[in-house]
Structure formats: C-alpha cells, structure tokens
Scaffold this motif. Structure first.
Motif, short mmCIF file in Angstrom:
data_model
loop_
_atom_site.label_atom_id
_atom_site.label_comp_id
_atom_site.label_asym_id
_atom_site.label_seq_id
_atom_site.Cartn_x
_atom_site.Cartn_y
_atom_site.Cartn_z
N UNK A 178 0.71 -1.15 0.07
CA UNK A 178 -0.12 -0.17 0.11
C UNK A 178 0.82 1.54 0.17
N UNK A 179 2.24 1.17 0.05
CA UNK A 179 3.15 2.24 0.18
C UNK A 179 3.77 2.53 -1.31
N UNK A 180 3.54 3.69 -1.81
CA UNK A 180 4.15 3.66 -3.03
C UNK A 180 4.99 4.98 -3.45
N UNK A 181 6.10 4.78 -4.08
CA UNK A 181 7.16 5.71 -4.38
C UNK A 181 7.19 5.96 -5.90
N UNK A 182 7.57 7.10 -6.21
CA UNK A 182 7.79 7.63 -7.44
C UNK A 182 9.35 8.04 -7.94
N UNK A 183 9.93 7.62 -8.91
CA UNK A 183 11.20 7.79 -9.45
C UNK A 183 10.91 8.44 -10.62
N UNK A 184 11.51 9.64 -11.20
CA UNK A 184 11.34 9.98 -12.59
C UNK A 184 12.60 10.83 -12.91
N UNK A 185 12.94 10.72 -14.42
CA UNK A 185 13.95 11.14 -14.92
C UNK A 185 13.69 12.29 -16.20
N UNK A 186 14.24 13.42 -16.08
CA UNK A 186 14.27 14.65 -16.81
C UNK A 186 12.51 15.02 -16.85
N UNK A 187 11.98 14.72 -17.89
CA UNK A 187 10.49 15.10 -17.82
C UNK A 187 9.85 14.47 -16.77
N UNK A 188 10.18 13.12 -16.60
CA UNK A 188 9.43 12.51 -15.48
C UNK A 188 9.93 13.01 -13.96
N UNK A 189 11.20 13.49 -14.04
CA UNK A 189 11.61 14.03 -12.78
C UNK A 189 10.80 15.42 -12.46
N UNK A 190 10.29 16.10 -13.41
CA UNK A 190 9.38 17.14 -13.02
C UNK A 190 8.17 16.82 -12.73
N UNK A 191 7.62 15.51 -13.49
CA UNK A 191 6.34 15.03 -12.86
C UNK A 191 6.36 14.59 -11.45
N UNK A 192 7.62 13.83 -10.95
CA UNK A 192 7.71 13.55 -9.54
C UNK A 192 7.36 14.78 -8.72
N UNK A 193 7.82 16.13 -9.18
CA UNK A 193 7.51 17.14 -8.41
C UNK A 193 6.05 17.54 -8.33
N UNK A 194 5.68 17.33 -9.63
CA UNK A 194 3.91 17.71 -9.50
C UNK A 194 3.22 16.73 -8.85
N UNK A 195 3.53 15.39 -8.93
CA UNK A 195 2.85 14.52 -8.13
C UNK A 195 2.94 14.71 -6.67
N UNK A 196 4.02 15.12 -6.39
CA UNK A 196 4.58 15.50 -4.67
C UNK A 196 3.33 16.51 -4.25
N UNK A 197 3.12 17.50 -5.05
CA UNK A 197 2.13 18.33 -4.86
C UNK A 197 0.69 18.06 -4.97
N UNK A 198 0.34 16.96 -5.94
CA UNK A 198 -1.09 16.82 -6.26
C UNK A 198 -1.37 15.33 -5.69
N UNK A 199 -0.59 14.54 -5.23
CA UNK A 199 -1.05 13.27 -4.68
C UNK A 199 -0.68 13.20 -3.26
N UNK A 200 -1.57 13.39 -2.35
CA UNK A 200 -1.33 13.34 -0.74
C UNK A 200 -1.15 11.96 -0.59
N UNK A 201 -1.42 10.94 -1.10
CA UNK A 201 -1.06 9.59 -0.66
C UNK A 201 0.39 9.11 -1.14
#
Length: 296
Positions: A178-201
């Motif tokens: 039930x615990x989920x992390x996310x790693x992203x590279x380049x464009x995906x790295x920017x999306x990681x920061x966006x998800x940190x803002x928009x995904x409280x879980x």
C-alpha cells in the motif's frame, strides 16, 4: 596496407548544451545540426557526434528482459482519462507484500531503457511499474523525435491525473503493502515534483534532474523528496535555490544532491556522451536507500 586508426571525435560541453536545447526546448533538428556542425568543424564530424549525444536504443540492458529472478509483463490498468499501458516487474521469489515504485520516463516515452530501470528497481525488492504516459495519445512511438513532440503536446494536467491514478492503482494492488514511491528522470523528474504536490498519498518521491514545483505549491507536499541534479545542468539547476527555500520555509522533508561534473541525463547509460557511471551509481544507491527507508 596500413591499419586505419579509429578516431573518436571530441565532445565539448557546448555540444552537450546544444543537444539539450534541441531536445528540451526547440525540437528543431536542422538548427541543432547546423550549430553542431559549427562546433565540430565539419558536417562529417557532426554526423559522428550526434548519435553519441543521443540515446542509443541498441545498448545492452543492465538487467536482461528474461532475467529469471524477476516476473515481468506488459499491463493495462485504468487511468484518469482511459486505459494506461505499462511495464511491470517484481521479484520472482517475493514473500509477502512489497512496497511499490513507479518509474516515470523521460521525454522519449516508455522505451527499453526505462523498462530496464524498472527491472533494476524490482531486483531491489520492489513492485516496479513503468507507465506509458503517452497512452492517452496512442502510446509511445518507436521514433524518438515523434515521442518528444508528443510529450511536448501532452497536457500537464492530464499527465498529473494519470500519475495520481497510477499511485492509486498500486496502493490497492494485493501484491503491494500500500506504500508507493515514484522516481522520474528529466521530464519524469518534473512530474515527480508535480505528483508530490497533487498526490497526498504518495509515499516518497525521487526526481532526477527534473523541473521544480512552483514555490506557491510547496505547502501541499506531504511526501519526503530526494532531489538529484547534474552539476553542469544549468537550465534545470536555475530553479534549485527557490525550490530549496520554499521546502525549508514549509518544513518539508527533503534531500538535495548535486553531482559535480555530471550532465543532464547522467543516469541514462544508453547515451555515450552524457552517461556518468560514478554519478549514476551513487545516485541509484541513494534512491534505493531512500525508498527502503520511506516505503517499508
């Protein structure tokens, strides 16, 4: 007959920066090749250097696609706007539920390199899922030029919504804890920061040389963040100080590492000119340690 000696052209930092400008800003190949020709001194030299700057899909994978230690498969799961295609990898001999990690691709879409990164993550003891975030547009094409154009046209709100849906999919998966992390590279790295803002879980986020979140949105971040940057990546690094200040002022949990002498995309081992093994290995060890600490 004398043996011909193979000459390896010299790649300068100006050439690397010209390539990054082309792939991330202009998408104008003709202008890039004109600039590269001037920097290299001739069209022939430019023709030799261009493939060394680009990613080479023929490079061997670090973890073989048929590695017996893993279970891998292509998957389709519900997204925010329709079905999302992806690539899933998990340990073959897993006991109990495992933490999950989403692997978000660069601006080339879901390719063999990102599948390889997902397999590497699975070998570390995670359920790894690499979504194709171009699924909404028909999926990642084999032509990298076309993939970059499609990423550039992708609505950011749609990408974020699909990322949030992927987090929820894995949180409810019976194979995960039930615990989920996310790693992203380049464009995906920017999306990681966006998800940190928009995904409280979100359980934890690791962004490799990614665009930072807006300072006014940082208060919404709940997940701990590991932010990894290349020392020579002036375009992305221009946003570090403001992001760090906002994270500090809002009391967020984060780490920032800058790998001196490394270029943007230093983790991508399919790019001969930009891959930095020393930086990539250290960043990867920090990534794995960070996820094990925050997702177990």
């Amino acid at each position: 007959m004398m043996n011909e000696q193979k000459i390896t052209p010299r790649i300068t930092q100006a050439m690397v920066e010209a390539y990054d400008e082309y792939t991330h800003l202009t998408l104008d190949r003709r202008s890039f090749m004109d600039k590269l020709t001037k920097l290299a001194g001739s069209g022939a030299a430019a023709a030799m250097i261009a493939p060394m700057l680009a990613a080479n899909s023929a490079q061997a994978a670090i973890v073989a696609a048929d590695d017996k230690r893993l279970r891998t498969k292509d998957v389709v799961y519900p997204g925010a706007t329709g079905e999302i295609k992806g690539y899933r990898a998990s340990p073959a001999e897993a006991s109990g539920r495992l933490p999950a990690v989403i692997v978000i691709h660069e601006n080339r879409g879901l390719n063999d390199h990102i599948r390889d990164v997902a397999r590497r993550m699975a070998l570390e003891g995670f359920v790894a899922l690499a979504p194709d975030l171009l699924s909404v547009a028909g999926g990642t094409p084999s032509d990298e030029e076309k993939a970059r154009e499609m990423i550039g046209a992708l609505d950011s709100k749609t990408a974020i919504a699909e990322g949030v849906a992927t987090i929820e999919y894995l949180r409810n998966d019976k194979a995960t804890n039930g615990k989920v992390g996310v790693v992203g590279f380049c464009w995906g790295g920017g999306l990681v920061n966006d998800l940190a803002v928009n995904a409280p879980d979100l359980g934890a986020g690791v962004a490799y040389y990614g665009r930072q979140a807006k300072a006014e949105d940082v208060a919404k971040i709940k997940a701990p963040l590991l932010l990894q940057y290349a020392g020579l990546d002036t375009r992305i690094n221009a946003g570090i100080d403001a992001y760090k200040k906002a994270l500090e002022e809002n009391g967020k949990t984060f780490e920032i590492h800058v790998y001196e002498g490394a270029n943007h995309a230093f983790n991508n081992d399919t790019s001969e000119a930009r891959y930095d093994k020393k930086a990539a290995d250290l960043a990867w060890s920090r990534t794995v340690e960070f996820f094990k600490k925050n997702l177990s």
